[in-house]
Design a protein around this motif. Structure first.
Motif, PDB file in Angstrom:
ATOM      1  N   THR A   1       3.653  -3.813 -16.277  1.00 43.50           N
ATOM      2  CA  THR A   1       3.230  -2.426 -16.079  1.00 43.50           C
ATOM      3  C   THR A   1       2.492  -2.279 -14.754  1.00 43.50           C
ATOM      4  OG1 THR A   1       2.936  -2.170 -18.462  1.00 43.50           O
ATOM      5  CG2 THR A   1       1.871  -0.546 -17.052  1.00 43.50           C
ATOM      6  N   ASP A   2       1.535  -3.161 -14.539  1.00 46.65           N
ATOM      7  CA  ASP A   2       0.746  -3.083 -13.311  1.00 46.65           C
ATOM      8  C   ASP A   2       1.596  -3.330 -12.070  1.00 46.65           C
ATOM      9  OD1 ASP A   2      -1.360  -2.664 -14.965  1.00 46.65           O
ATOM     10  OD2 ASP A   2      -2.260  -4.639 -14.722  1.00 46.65           O
ATOM     11  N   LEU A   3       2.454  -4.324 -12.153  1.00 46.56           N
ATOM     12  CA  LEU A   3       3.265  -4.665 -10.989  1.00 46.56           C
ATOM     13  C   LEU A   3       4.220  -3.550 -10.607  1.00 46.56           C
ATOM     14  CD1 LEU A   3       4.229  -8.392 -11.600  1.00 46.56           C
ATOM     15  CD2 LEU A   3       2.721  -7.469  -9.837  1.00 46.56           C
ATOM     16  N   THR A   4       4.893  -2.976 -11.595  1.00 46.06           N
ATOM     17  CA  THR A   4       5.845  -1.916 -11.283  1.00 46.06           C
ATOM     18  C   THR A   4       5.121  -0.699 -10.719  1.00 46.06           C
ATOM     19  OG1 THR A   4       5.765  -1.204 -13.589  1.00 46.06           O
ATOM     20  CG2 THR A   4       7.620  -2.543 -12.943  1.00 46.06           C
ATOM     21  N   PHE A   5       3.920  -0.477 -11.254  1.00 47.41           N
ATOM     22  CA  PHE A   5       3.123   0.645 -10.764  1.00 47.41           C
ATOM     23  C   PHE A   5       2.858   0.498  -9.266  1.00 47.41           C
ATOM     24  CE2 PHE A   5      -0.803   3.053 -10.178  1.00 47.41           C
ATOM     25  CZ  PHE A   5      -0.509   4.218 -10.866  1.00 47.41           C
TER      26      PHE A   5
ATOM     27  N   LEU B   1       4.631  -2.787   4.761  1.00 50.20           N
ATOM     28  CA  LEU B   1       3.947  -1.519   5.020  1.00 50.20           C
ATOM     29  C   LEU B   1       2.758  -1.712   5.958  1.00 50.20           C
ATOM     30  CD1 LEU B   1       3.898   0.329   1.594  1.00 50.20           C
ATOM     31  CD2 LEU B   1       4.999   1.084   3.700  1.00 50.20           C
TER      32      LEU B   1
ATOM     33  N   ARG C   1      -5.462   5.825 -13.245  1.00 48.47           N
ATOM     34  CA  ARG C   1      -5.043   4.486 -13.600  1.00 48.47           C
ATOM     35  C   ARG C   1      -5.651   3.403 -12.696  1.00 48.47           C
ATOM     36  NH1 ARG C   1      -1.936   0.703 -13.502  1.00 48.47           N
ATOM     37  NH2 ARG C   1      -0.900  -0.203 -15.311  1.00 48.47           N
TER      38      ARG C   1
ATOM     39  N   LEU D   1       4.449  -1.509  -7.139  1.00 46.63           N
ATOM     40  CA  LEU D   1       5.709  -1.528  -6.389  1.00 46.63           C
ATOM     41  C   LEU D   1       6.198  -0.108  -6.122  1.00 46.63           C
ATOM     42  CD1 LEU D   1       8.082  -3.107  -5.186  1.00 46.63           C
ATOM     43  CD2 LEU D   1       9.132  -3.136  -7.450  1.00 46.63           C
ATOM     44  N   LEU D   2       6.048   0.722  -7.126  1.00 47.21           N
ATOM     45  CA  LEU D   2       6.480   2.105  -7.015  1.00 47.21           C
ATOM     46  C   LEU D   2       5.790   2.804  -5.844  1.00 47.21           C
ATOM     47  CD1 LEU D   2       8.397   3.819  -8.558  1.00 47.21           C
ATOM     48  CD2 LEU D   2       6.538   4.616  -9.988  1.00 47.21           C
ATOM     49  N   ARG D   3       4.454   2.679  -5.774  1.00 46.12           N
ATOM     50  CA  ARG D   3       3.700   3.317  -4.692  1.00 46.12           C
ATOM     51  C   ARG D   3       4.189   2.828  -3.341  1.00 46.12           C
ATOM     52  NH1 ARG D   3       2.156   4.767  -8.818  1.00 46.12           N
ATOM     53  NH2 ARG D   3       3.982   5.991  -8.408  1.00 46.12           N
ATOM     54  N   CYS D   4       4.386   1.534  -3.240  1.00 47.95           N
ATOM     55  CA  CYS D   4       4.793   0.962  -1.962  1.00 47.95           C
ATOM     56  C   CYS D   4       6.190   1.429  -1.565  1.00 47.95           C
ATOM     57  CB  CYS D   4       4.751  -0.567  -2.021  1.00 47.95           C
ATOM     58  SG  CYS D   4       3.081  -1.246  -2.062  1.00 47.95           S
ATOM     59  N   CYS D   5       7.095   1.433  -2.532  1.00 41.24           N
ATOM     60  CA  CYS D   5       8.463   1.833  -2.221  1.00 41.24           C
ATOM     61  C   CYS D   5       8.544   3.314  -1.868  1.00 41.24           C
ATOM     62  CB  CYS D   5       9.384   1.507  -3.392  1.00 41.24           C
ATOM     63  SG  CYS D   5       9.777  -0.251  -3.501  1.00 41.24           S
ATOM     64  N   GLU D   6       7.712   4.104  -2.475  1.00 37.92           N
ATOM     65  CA  GLU D   6       7.679   5.520  -2.119  1.00 37.92           C
ATOM     66  C   GLU D   6       7.218   5.688  -0.671  1.00 37.92           C
ATOM     67  OE1 GLU D   6       5.206   7.259  -5.114  1.00 37.92           O
ATOM     68  OE2 GLU D   6       6.867   7.608  -6.479  1.00 37.92           O
ATOM     69  N   ALA D   7       6.194   4.948  -0.314  1.00 35.84           N
ATOM     70  CA  ALA D   7       5.699   4.998   1.064  1.00 35.84           C
ATOM     71  C   ALA D   7       6.784   4.542   2.038  1.00 35.84           C
ATOM     72  CB  ALA D   7       4.448   4.134   1.197  1.00 35.84           C
ATOM     73  N   LYS D   8       7.474   3.511   1.645  1.00 37.70           N
ATOM     74  CA  LYS D   8       8.567   2.955   2.455  1.00 37.70           C
ATOM     75  C   LYS D   8       9.664   3.999   2.655  1.00 37.70           C
ATOM     76  CE  LYS D   8      11.630   0.694   0.313  1.00 37.70           C
ATOM     77  NZ  LYS D   8      12.137  -0.167  -0.759  1.00 37.70           N
ATOM     78  N   GLU D   9      10.066   4.653   1.584  1.00 40.69           N
ATOM     79  CA  GLU D   9      11.104   5.687   1.693  1.00 40.69           C
ATOM     80  C   GLU D   9      10.657   6.836   2.584  1.00 40.69           C
ATOM     81  OE1 GLU D   9      12.465   7.263  -1.982  1.00 40.69           O
ATOM     82  OE2 GLU D   9      13.838   5.612  -2.373  1.00 40.69           O
TER      83      GLU D   9
END
Lengths: 151, 151
Positions: free
Chosen positions: A13-17, B147, B45, A19-27
């Motif tokens: 849960t924590d890791l995907t959370f 990043l 969170r 990763l999500l933030r980082c990938c959004e920034a990347k996009e």
DNA sequence: TCCTTTTCTTTGCCAAAGGCAAGAATATTG
DNA sequence: CAATATTCTTGCCTTTGGCAAAGAAAAGGA
């Protein structure tokens, strides 16, 4: 046993959370660098050259509402990146496809986005890359299945 | 060799792209089910009970601008989920922390969000869960490092 | 000490992202 | 043909987010 699941679930849960933030920034960075809105980049990326799509297909694919898609397509159409024609068989349907200009751009986008990831991945071993592939592939399926059941 | 990297990068690009969409949908559903805006859920969170944070810390952590954070905190403050006091040592800083109500809620959110992931993960083996953990962990670090270097 | 510069947050303003509900056009079905 | 269903679009609203300027406080000169 159950405790093991709980621990793993919590960690994932924590890791995907994160990763999500980082990938959004990347996009966001990538889209901006290419003069596109994030939504436009996301949409273009799923349209394959030569194929046609209905608004609903794209909306489902992107997990967005049809009305939102209409707006995104409006933008891409205005930039002459996609064509939008009424289907002849069923005139309620729109048939959306890439223009020549769109195909060129999408080709470049895909190429460069993969390069960006290549850059990130170049300093680790082939094995580790496989682990990433496997892990994300597994997770992707689980989340996708979960969404189908729960929404 | 280089071709191998290219293939792997391309595959991982596609997978993370899809995973991202699914996880966003998942977060949106979860936040909605708990009467929160997505941004509020994301913010809550990362605030640990008993700790205090500056606006900038939270902004950096969430990959957002300070001004955006001010607004998110406004909302949480209005719902009495966080406290916002001026730091005594340096009065330019805000010190943001969870209220009692906030701690209770965040505890419940974390618990239930982990449960949700437990639900997704329950039908695969411990080994496979480890693979997910490892893959996402590796990827998360790579993207995070990238990043830092590129923005 | 007083003035300048820097730092941290907030505010005003705007753009982008996204959904809902109603409507228009077309298909389908009784 | 009438009623119903489907597909997309439009109007309208909320949410998300950033930039630039303003305020307020600290830190550094001279």
């Amino acid at each position: 046993m159950d405790i093991k699941l709980k621990q793993q679930a919590s960690a994932i849960t924590d890791l995907t959370f994160d990763l999500l933030r980082c990938c959004e920034a990347k996009e966001k960075l990538f889209a901006k660098d290419h003069g596109l809105k994030v939504a436009e980049f996301r949409c273009l990326r799923i349209i394959e050259a030569g194929k046609t799509y209905s608004v609903q297909e794209l909306a489902t694919n992107m997990h967005l509402s049809p009305s939102r898609l209409t707006r995104i397509i409006d933008g891409l159409f205005a930039e002459k990146l996609v064509d939008r024609v009424q289907s002849i068989e069923d005139r309620r349907f729109a048939k959306i496809s890439l223009t020549g200009k769109g195909q060129t751009l999408v080709g470049k986008l895909k190429e460069e986005y993969a390069e960006l990831h290549g850059e990130m991945l170049k300093d680790i071993s082939t094995d580790q890359r496989d682990k990433i592939y496997e892990g994300i592939s597994l997770m992707g399926e689980l989340v996708s299945d979960w969404l189908v059941k729960n929404s």
